[in-house]
Design an enzyme around this catalytic site. Structure first.
Site, PDB file in Angstrom:
ATOM      1  N   LYS A 195       9.086  35.846  51.801  1.00 33.40           N
ATOM      2  CA  LYS A 195       9.796  34.578  51.656  1.00 33.40           C
ATOM      3  C   LYS A 195       9.013  33.618  50.739  1.00 33.40           C
ATOM      4  O   LYS A 195       7.944  33.971  50.268  1.00 33.40           O
ATOM      5  CB  LYS A 195      10.039  33.952  53.039  1.00 33.40           C
ATOM      6  CG  LYS A 195      10.775  34.884  54.005  1.00 33.40           C
ATOM      7  CD  LYS A 195      12.237  35.108  53.616  1.00 33.40           C
ATOM      8  CE  LYS A 195      12.893  36.303  54.287  1.00 33.40           C
ATOM      9  NZ  LYS A 195      13.028  36.243  55.729  1.00 33.40           N
TER      10      LYS A 195
HETATM   11  C1  LIG Z   1      13.563  36.891  56.997  1.00 30.49           C
HETATM   12  C2  LIG Z   1      14.833  36.521  57.683  1.00 30.49           C
HETATM   13  C3  LIG Z   1      14.909  36.322  59.075  1.00 30.49           C
HETATM   14  C4  LIG Z   1      13.793  36.693  60.020  1.00 30.49           C
HETATM   15  O1  LIG Z   1      12.572  36.143  59.742  1.00 30.49           O
HETATM   16  P1  LIG Z   1      11.233  36.844  60.314  1.00 30.49           P
HETATM   17  O2  LIG Z   1      10.200  35.814  59.989  1.00 30.49           O
HETATM   18  O3  LIG Z   1      11.055  38.120  59.580  1.00 30.49           O
HETATM   19  O4  LIG Z   1      11.417  37.033  61.781  1.00 30.49           O
HETATM   20  C5  LIG Z   1      16.100  35.870  59.605  1.00 30.49           C
HETATM   21  N1  LIG Z   1      17.175  35.635  58.831  1.00 30.49           N
HETATM   22  C6  LIG Z   1      17.153  35.842  57.504  1.00 30.49           C
HETATM   23  C7  LIG Z   1      18.374  35.552  56.703  1.00 30.49           C
HETATM   24  C8  LIG Z   1      15.987  36.307  56.887  1.00 30.49           C
HETATM   25  O5  LIG Z   1      15.985  36.545  55.572  1.00 30.49           O
END
Ligand SMILES: *Cc1c(COP(=O)(O)O)cnc(C)c1O
Length: 396
Positions: A195
């Site tokens: 991210k």
């Molecule tokens: C990455 C992501 C999540 C989950 O995040 P984590 O930190 O991996 O638990 C949830 N929703 C979306 C749309 C994502 O891209």
């Protein structure tokens, strides 16, 4: 024409370019070391500073840090009061965690279809799915493009629903000049390494509601009443567990890293936008490659650059284009397999192909291209060259 690497030709790159990647510098490392030398390791002053900086970025009163984006979604579901018998409307074009958070609380996810131009959750589909059991709507700012929040606000107000923005892709994005994190009743973020900014792992929930903020601070810490916890710190042993809670605490070590990363977010967003512009410009020349539509009302955060293949103009399917690009050294990916098509949801919820036809059709055609701030101009050029090479070789 150059022979495809898939067919024994020379690849565009000898080493694979990933679709996303973190960027850790010496300042990040120093920030983490500083916490390791301090008195606090888990939730302490560094988490509080990070929450404050994040709330300020989102122009919202409260930011509550938790251990992951998934934990953030679960915590938001708790604050929203979603439980047994409730329905929560989610887009099918997302990561499974968006739907799972409803199930964690005993509620049922209901899958909405997406808009064909943006692949964002379709407000008309949402309206058609509302019943007297609907408790909340979770929008996902897929690829980093904020949804139409004025429209979702009015739908949710009209039906007395709680609006939750899964903003895992859209930190730093704007909708009509307003930042994500301030556009819904509750907004959630992820700090997974792929991210925009990372803490190794981590998540955040933002809200303008004091009562939600209080509830979520307890929930992330076993639902222990923090007033009593405070008292315990001051020398009494007494505390109260007021509801079922979890250990979703974020640590000072992680928040030192995430805070340090946050200072570079503006520069990184700028670079992501530059890369997206270069791709968009380059793909105008390729009639089998269509980037998703971007609304003029938003400032996109560009977590992902998704292209849609025009399969009528190609001799092969998306799978073969995927393999050919990987062979050229381009680490393409697919976001996402519509959630309702996974075996777990088919068995548990009875979902099946045909439920969300627009998402299903899009799924057969999409590819995510490499996009992250540390990409060099040469890397970007390689992606464009490889996409042009592969689609030309498979042109009908
Ligand atoms: C990455 C992501 C999540 C989950 O995040 P984590 O930190 O991996 O638990 C949830 N929703 C979306 C749309 C994502 O891209």
């Amino acid at each position: 024409m150059d022979q495809l690497a898939l067919h024994g030709g020379t690849p565009v790159r000898s080493e694979i370019l990933p679709y996303g990647r973190q960027w850790i510098d010496e300042e990040d490392i120093q920030a983490v070391i500083e916490v390791l030398r301090s008195d606090w390791l888990t939730t302490g002053p560094s988490v509080a500073r990070f929450e404050e900086a994040f709330a300020s970025l989102c122009q919202t009163p409260h930011a509550i840090a938790v251990s992951s984006g998934t934990a953030a979604l679960h915590t938001a579901m708790f604050a929203a009061g979603a439980g047994e018998g409730d329905e929560v409307i989610v887009p099918t074009m997302t990561f499974a965690a968006t739907a799972n958070c409803a199930l964690y609380q005993g509620a049922s996810p209901v899958f909405a279809d997406v808009d064909p131009a943006t692949l964002l959750i379709d407000p008309d589909s949402v309206e058609n799915l509302i019943t007297n059991r609907t408790r909340a709507v979770i929008t996902v700012d897929y690829t980093g493009h904020p949804c139409d929040y004025d429209r979702f606000r009015s739908i949710c107000d009209q039906h007395d629903l709680i609006l939750i923005d899964d903003a895992s892709h859209s930190v730093g994005a704007l909708y009509r000049g307003r930042p994500t994190g301030s556009l819904a009743d509750l907004s959630t973020f992820s700090f997974h390494p792929v991210k925009h900014i990372t803490g190794g792992e981590g998540g955040m929930i933002t809200t303008d509601r004091d009562d939600y903020a209080e509830a979520m601070k307890k929930f992330r810490n076993h639902n222990i009443d923090s007033v009593f916890q405070q008292r315990a710190r001051e020398g009494t042993w007494y505390y109260e567990v007021v509801d079922l809670g979890f250990n979703y605490r974020f640590t000072d070590i992680q928040s030192a890293l995430a805070s340090s990363q946050l200072t570079r977010l503006p520069a990184w967003l700028k670079r992501r936008r530059e890369i997206a512009e270069t791709y968009t410009e380059a793909f105008r020349e390729l009639d089998a490659v269509h980037p998703l539509t971007v609304s003029p009302e938003v400032e996109h955060a560009w977590h992902l650059f998704v292209i849609r293949l025009d399969l009528d103009r190609l001799t092969v399917d998306r799978g073969e284009v995927f393999r050919a690009l990987r062979a050229e050294g381009i680490g393409v990916n697919v976001h996402y397999i519509p959630v309702h098509l996974h075996p777990y949801y088919r068995e548990r919820l009875g979902t099946a192909p045909g439920l969300c036809p627009i998402a299903e059709e899009a799924y057969e055609r999409i590819l995510s291209l490499p996009l992250y701030p540390k990409m060099s101009d040469r890397d970007i050029e390689d992606v464009v060259t490889a996409v042009a090479k592969v689609t030309a070789a498979f042109r009908r």
